[in-house]
Design a protein around this motif. Structure first.
Motif: not given
Length: 270
Positions: A169-173
């Motif tokens: 998912t990507s935390r920053s994304g």
């Protein structure tokens, strides 16, 4: 671990921690795509600690102001009075937005760490959330900074952050996606996402350290030290150049990368 593995994993983690392409996905995929053994929990702690030190160092002046204002806000008789100062308000929003991921992470930690490391799942989430990021960036409506966020905005971004527990998912994304959909500028979305990473990474590192202490093992302290330094340096440079990059070009190059990588993973592992 040999030294090539130490260097590659450290730099990969440092660069991908703050890019919207999922550091957890890349750390899982490197051993899958090579003949290296899994790097283990102890090394993960080291490289995440390096990333944490990098973001704290980069935002040290902001954090100093936020900490001082937040401490002053505790003396107020109500939260409404305490958040009148912009720095205090931002500090409160960062702390409150961290609650959802902490709750869900605590409840589902075992399921996520064991059952959600499939390359197929990572490929699907890279593509799906990448397309959502592309939509949010393409249709950004306004240019609010992190200091213009409301409590509602912060909690929506915090709820979105909980989705980053799913690898790929990507935390920053996902936090930048939510911020852009709420009308933030690219720079404001990135800065709030990076600030939001500090309590999350600190808490996750503390949990991982507890796991290491519960199962004592021989530790290669040289490899750990190199991991901290390399991941920290690469993460610091990534933060600096990423903010400058997205102001001019936007998120679309990262969207393309996510889709290509996701399709390749589905093709290889389906």
């Amino acid at each position: 671990m040999d030294w090539l593995q130490v260097v590659v994993l450290s730099v990969v983690q440092g660069l991908t921690e703050f890019l919207p392409i999922s550091s957890s996905a890349h750390l899982i995929l490197v051993p899958v795509l090579t003949d290296w053994d899994d790097q283990g929990l102890t090394f993960d702690v080291a490289v995440h600690l390096g990333s944490l030190l990098a973001v704290v160092l980069y935002f040290r002046h902001d954090l100093r102001r936020m900490g001082a204002s937040w401490a002053m806000s505790l003396r107020q008789r109500s939260l409404r009075e305490g958040v009148e100062d912009p720095d205090a308000r931002l500090a409160w929003w960062v702390l409150l937005a961290t609650v959802p991921v902490c709750v869900i992470g605590f409840l589902l930690h075992d399921i996520i760490s064991v059952s959600m490391r499939s390359p197929i799942l990572i490929g699907a989430t890279l593509i799906g959330f990448g397309l959502l990021l592309g939509y949010a960036d393409w249709n950004k409506r306004a240019g609010k900074s992190e200091y213009q966020l409301t409590l509602r905005d912060a909690m929506v971004i915090g709820a979105a952050q909980a989705l980053a527990l799913i690898p790929g998912t990507s935390r920053s994304g996902i936090t930048m996606t939510a911020a852009l959909l709420l009308g933030m500028s690219r720079e404001g979305a990135a800065r709030f996402s990076f600030l939001l990473s500090i309590p999350v990474t600190a808490l996750a590192s503390a949990l991982e350290i507890h796991g290491v202490l519960q199962a004592p093992r021989e530790i290669d302290w040289q490899a750990m030290a190199v991991g901290v330094v390399l991941s920290g340096v690469s993460a610091y440079l990534c933060i600096h150049y990423f903010i400058a990059f997205i102001k001019r070009i936007g998120m679309q190059p990262f969207v393309v990368y996510r889709i290509v990588l996701g399709l390749w993973l589905l093709w290889i592992f389906w």
